[in-house]
Design an enzyme around this catalytic site. Sequence first.
Site, PDB file in Angstrom:
ATOM      1  N   SER A 131      55.524  76.234 -25.725  1.00 17.14           N
ATOM      2  CA  SER A 131      55.956  76.901 -26.959  1.00 17.14           C
ATOM      3  C   SER A 131      55.686  76.053 -28.189  1.00 17.14           C
ATOM      4  O   SER A 131      55.732  76.573 -29.315  1.00 17.14           O
ATOM      5  CB  SER A 131      57.454  77.208 -26.887  1.00 17.14           C
ATOM      6  OG  SER A 131      58.198  76.001 -26.754  1.00 17.14           O
ATOM      7  N   HIS A 152      51.654  82.033 -23.887  1.00 17.90           N
ATOM      8  CA  HIS A 152      53.059  81.767 -24.211  1.00 17.90           C
ATOM      9  C   HIS A 152      53.878  83.053 -24.231  1.00 17.90           C
ATOM     10  O   HIS A 152      53.645  83.941 -25.052  1.00 17.90           O
ATOM     11  CB  HIS A 152      53.157  81.068 -25.574  1.00 17.90           C
ATOM     12  CG  HIS A 152      54.558  80.834 -26.017  1.00 17.90           C
ATOM     13  ND1 HIS A 152      54.983  81.071 -27.313  1.00 17.90           N
ATOM     14  CD2 HIS A 152      55.657  80.406 -25.339  1.00 17.90           C
ATOM     15  CE1 HIS A 152      56.272  80.787 -27.401  1.00 17.90           C
ATOM     16  NE2 HIS A 152      56.702  80.382 -26.230  1.00 17.90           N
ATOM     17  N   GLU A 164      51.739  85.322 -26.535  1.00 19.92           N
ATOM     18  CA  GLU A 164      50.744  84.709 -27.402  1.00 19.92           C
ATOM     19  C   GLU A 164      49.615  84.151 -26.542  1.00 19.92           C
ATOM     20  O   GLU A 164      49.866  83.480 -25.536  1.00 19.92           O
ATOM     21  CB  GLU A 164      51.370  83.590 -28.234  1.00 19.92           C
ATOM     22  CG  GLU A 164      52.365  84.086 -29.262  1.00 19.92           C
ATOM     23  CD  GLU A 164      53.032  82.954 -30.021  1.00 19.92           C
ATOM     24  OE1 GLU A 164      53.190  83.076 -31.244  1.00 19.92           O
ATOM     25  OE2 GLU A 164      53.417  81.950 -29.381  1.00 19.92           O
ATOM     26  N   ASN A 202      56.703  81.313 -33.680  1.00 17.13           N
ATOM     27  CA  ASN A 202      57.592  80.232 -34.114  1.00 17.13           C
ATOM     28  C   ASN A 202      57.207  79.722 -35.498  1.00 17.13           C
ATOM     29  O   ASN A 202      58.063  79.266 -36.268  1.00 17.13           O
ATOM     30  CB  ASN A 202      57.569  79.090 -33.099  1.00 17.13           C
ATOM     31  CG  ASN A 202      58.420  79.393 -31.884  1.00 17.13           C
ATOM     32  OD1 ASN A 202      59.394  80.143 -31.960  1.00 17.13           O
ATOM     33  ND2 ASN A 202      58.065  78.832 -30.740  1.00 17.13           N
TER      34      ASN A 202
END
Length: 515
Positions: A131, A152, A164, A202
């Site tokens: 991550s 991910h 992802e 993120n």
Amino acid sequence: MSTVAPPEVTPPLRFRRLGLVGTGAMGRGIAQLAAQAGLEVTLHDARPGAVDEARDFINAVWSRGVAKGRLSEEDLACYRARLHEAADLTDLADCDIVVEAIVEKLEAKQALFVELEDVLHEEAVLATNTSSLSVTAIASACRRPERVIGFHFFNPVPLMKIAEVIPGVRTAPEVTAAVEALGQAMGHFTARATDTPGFLVNHAGRAYGTEALRLLGEGVADTITIDRLLEDLGGFRMGPFALLDLTGLDVSHAVMESIYHQYYQEPRFRPSPLTGQRLIAGLLGRKSGEGFYRYVDGQAVVAAEPAPPATAPLPVWVSPEDPEAAQALSALVSAAGWPLEAGERPAAGSLCLLTPLGEDTTDCALRQGLDPSRCVAVETLGGLAGRRCLMASPATETRYRDAAWALLGHDDTPVSVLNDSHGFVLQRVIACIVNVGAEIAQQRVAEPATIDRAVELGLGYPRGPLALGDHYGSRRILTILETLLAATGDPRYRPSPWLRRRARLGLPLTTPDPC
């Protein structure tokens, strides 16, 4: 947890057998989806008994699906037969792709992939569920970095319908395409992103919590007021402080620090000293029983909102600077039955309502040549339904603030009261979210449409950041940022070129560059 099985599909020809190293929460979810998508799944974990626990967990999920009529007994038997155990890494030799979901440490992932290279056939793909670590850095330890890729997922994997796909600098294009197809076969939206800190989701999430923490640190409002404004006015599922408590500061603080430093102290991602202090104090959130809120039996203890003060109506003058906002406020005044002034300037003794964008009440009042003691600013960016928000200057007399409070709450709509601040709460947080999303587009981390869809799925925002900018008006967002930058001098608020150009041209923020 229950699941709805996706339609039976033929898995991509590139992948028939998937290996999974690490059978914690993420690994279990990936294994479940892969088996449902038609792949043979072989699980390995260094901890004795972990694979059996994972299979029992996944089988229990499927059994609940049968009990609820979402799966057939035939589906259940078929899915169960696709789960296998690898007692040793060598038992993964026939896998076409191996996904690692082990500890988030670069050296551990590199060592695992080096070992797997000696086990797998030459065309097998090595995928990391990292991550926060660089895919390129993980691949750098391998003889064939072109077959290493980021894949991910988000927890809980079966419910968070996004994965992802992150090629490293040397990842082969055909590997990227094959992994994208696999993610789609597993029932997820695949967001292709470049190998940058935080990848896409993120990265995009940096503005929400950090700007809320900045507002708290400046004494603009307390945690519950900020959360209520962003939930009721902004449409977010959970306020930033409730979200920080749910995630846990031990996780969130580390992510904020990591991305900030990986971007060489980019001001847009600057963390707040508040989280470090609270982390040291053990105020982690729900898991410790207290964070930004205190929890009893799993529920946050929150004080009731104060009722608007009882006050007699005053004559009200509404600033005409923003015609749309002035019209909405004037209609509210009339609906409340308060006397509404029609003059270009306020009469003596009247309550003056302002509708600034990016300004505080002080600057807005002085710039218009008004008496600050009678001025109250009203947030209009999110409309006047559901919740209302007012902001007084340090010079505003209490009776005028209370009158504005009573006026805005005349129909029992809740009212939040802030200390003077450039940009209120909603304006600042929304503008920062849009700006970070625009900069992600500017850096070509992902395509505009991918950015918005990934953020909606991965973060649960009411809209993706670029769509948010278009919803509220990119020119308004640009004005808020430019005003904040001029007032504070903080480069945190410098507008992204992507945003600036499209706002000035009157183009949607999702408009791609021509080449």
